[in-house]
Write a protein that holds these residues in place. Structure first.
Motif, mmCIF file in Angstrom:
data_model
loop_
_atom_site.group_PDB
_atom_site.id
_atom_site.type_symbol
_atom_site.label_atom_id
_atom_site.label_comp_id
_atom_site.label_asym_id
_atom_site.label_seq_id
_atom_site.Cartn_x
_atom_site.Cartn_y
_atom_site.Cartn_z
ATOM 1 N N ILE A 126 13.438 -15.539 13.607
ATOM 2 C CA ILE A 126 13.823 -14.643 12.309
ATOM 3 C C ILE A 126 14.497 -15.211 11.070
ATOM 4 N N LEU A 127 14.111 -15.021 10.182
ATOM 5 C CA LEU A 127 14.443 -15.595 8.902
ATOM 6 C C LEU A 127 15.615 -14.665 8.265
ATOM 7 N N GLY A 174 16.700 -8.333 9.584
ATOM 8 C CA GLY A 174 15.169 -8.795 10.436
ATOM 9 C C GLY A 174 13.926 -8.503 9.685
ATOM 10 N N ASN A 175 14.314 -8.275 8.320
ATOM 11 C CA ASN A 175 12.914 -7.971 7.350
ATOM 12 C C ASN A 175 12.237 -8.943 7.031
ATOM 13 N N ASN A 230 4.450 -15.141 8.328
ATOM 14 C CA ASN A 230 5.603 -14.854 7.784
ATOM 15 C C ASN A 230 5.536 -13.167 7.900
ATOM 16 N N MET A 231 6.089 -12.236 8.499
ATOM 17 C CA MET A 231 6.074 -10.962 8.463
ATOM 18 C C MET A 231 7.276 -10.348 7.591
ATOM 19 N N VAL A 232 6.816 -9.870 6.296
ATOM 20 C CA VAL A 232 8.084 -9.565 5.312
ATOM 21 C C VAL A 232 7.970 -7.909 5.236
ATOM 22 N N ALA A 255 14.194 0.660 5.502
ATOM 23 C CA ALA A 255 14.029 1.552 6.999
ATOM 24 C C ALA A 255 12.834 2.059 6.987
ATOM 25 N N ALA A 256 12.113 2.483 5.692
ATOM 26 C CA ALA A 256 10.854 3.146 5.952
ATOM 27 C C ALA A 256 9.610 2.434 5.119
#
Length: 154
Positions: free
Chosen positions: A62-63, A68-69, A91-93, A101-102
């Motif tokens: 986690i970056l 956690g985004n 990298n999941m962004v 949140a949405a």
């Protein structure tokens, strides 16, 4: 009864002599590779995560600890040592549109480099990597440069 006591005494004496003989033989024998203690190899340099756990070659990381985004997944390490580490991964962004949140997570292929070995203040017996650099090999989030570097936790 007397025979039983005598038998027990003989057995104890024989056991004592056998133990003494084995100890003397072991002490007189030169050390072998099997009996010589191996030198402990130094602990590997670690990657400290959001929870202050030490990691070596993690599969994900986690970056963005706060929300956690942004996180790294599918990490495949090609190097790991005191001079640095290198991996490829994704990298999941979160785009946070219309708000986090949405939002939707998007995948961006990256090359990861860990640098700056330093003593870990929480656990001084370990060295840790001080910063992480991501090089985007394809697309990247709108506001990101092709290479971004972040300090890591201590």
């Amino acid at each position: 009864m007397r025979g039983s006591v005598m038998g027990t005494a003989v057995t104890l004496a024989a056991g004592t002599l056998l133990a003494a003989a084995m100890t003397t033989t072991a002490a007189a024998s030169p050390p072998t590779a099997a009996s010589t203690p191996a030198k402990a190899s130094p602990a590997p340099t670690v990657l400290v995560d959001c929870y202050f756990h030490r990691n070596v070659r993690p599969e994900d990381f986690i970056l963005a600890c706060g929300d956690g985004n942004s996180r790294l997944i599918d990490l495949h390490w090609t190097e790991w040592g005191p001079d640095g580490a290198k991996a490829i991964g994704v990298n999941m962004v979160n785009d946070c549109k219309p708000y986090c949140a949405a939002g939707t997570f998007h995948a961006y292929p990256v090359v990861i480099r860990l640098n700056g070995q330093q003593k870990w203040h929480r656990h001084p017996s370990f060295q840790r990597f001080a910063d992480i650099s991501l090089t985007y090999t394809g697309g990247r989030p709108d506001t990101f440069k092709q290479v971004v570097t972040y300090p890591l936790w201590d």
